[in-house]
Design a protein around this motif. Structure first.
Motif, PDB file in Angstrom:
ATOM      1  N   GLU A  17      39.823  41.232  39.935  1.00 20.93           N
ATOM      2  CA  GLU A  17      39.256  40.149  40.739  1.00 20.93           C
ATOM      3  C   GLU A  17      39.145  40.563  42.211  1.00 20.93           C
ATOM      4  N   THR A  18      40.139  41.275  42.697  1.00 19.22           N
ATOM      5  CA  THR A  18      40.133  41.734  44.085  1.00 19.22           C
ATOM      6  C   THR A  18      39.020  42.748  44.323  1.00 19.22           C
ATOM      7  N   LYS A  20      36.208  42.969  42.665  1.00 18.47           N
ATOM      8  CA  LYS A  20      34.944  42.224  42.627  1.00 18.47           C
ATOM      9  C   LYS A  20      34.702  41.497  43.953  1.00 18.47           C
ATOM     10  N   THR A  21      35.728  40.840  44.472  1.00 22.37           N
ATOM     11  CA  THR A  21      35.607  40.136  45.749  1.00 22.37           C
ATOM     12  C   THR A  21      35.286  41.109  46.871  1.00 22.37           C
ATOM     13  N   ASP A  24      31.694  42.183  46.756  1.00 22.18           N
ATOM     14  CA  ASP A  24      30.814  41.132  47.254  1.00 22.18           C
ATOM     15  C   ASP A  24      30.832  41.056  48.781  1.00 22.18           C
ATOM     16  N   LYS A  25      32.024  41.234  49.377  1.00 28.31           N
ATOM     17  CA  LYS A  25      32.159  41.132  50.831  1.00 28.31           C
ATOM     18  C   LYS A  25      31.641  42.360  51.553  1.00 28.31           C
TER      19      LYS A  25
END
Length: 80
Positions: A17-18, A20-21, A24-25
């Motif tokens: 999840e990290t 992926k985040t 995105d950022k």
């Protein structure tokens, strides 16, 4: 990057999840290894305060003073 997060003690789900985040950022970080620097900061969440499980991590832009303050408070900091 996932191996790094796993070696830092994150679960596989949280590590994925990290990543992926982070993609995105700051997608440029994965293409050219350039871009902003980030860190995961730990903070006690509501569940932890109420006797539940663990720590909440937030992905923020790296700030040396915040990192030091967090470490002084006994909270984890994972630089990226």
């Amino acid at each position: 990057m996932i191996v790094y997060f796993l070696s830092a003690g994150l679960s596989f789900d949280l590590a994925g999840e990290t990543v992926k985040t982070l993609k995105d950022k700051e997608p440029e970080l994965f293409k050219s290894s350039q871009g902003k620097h980030f860190m995961l900061l730990g903070a006690v969440g509501e569940k932890a305060a109420k006797g539940g499980t663990g720590l909440m991590l937030s992905l923020v832009e790296f700030d040396r003073e915040k990192a030091i303050a967090s470490l002084d408070q006994g909270q984890p900091v994972i630089p990226l």
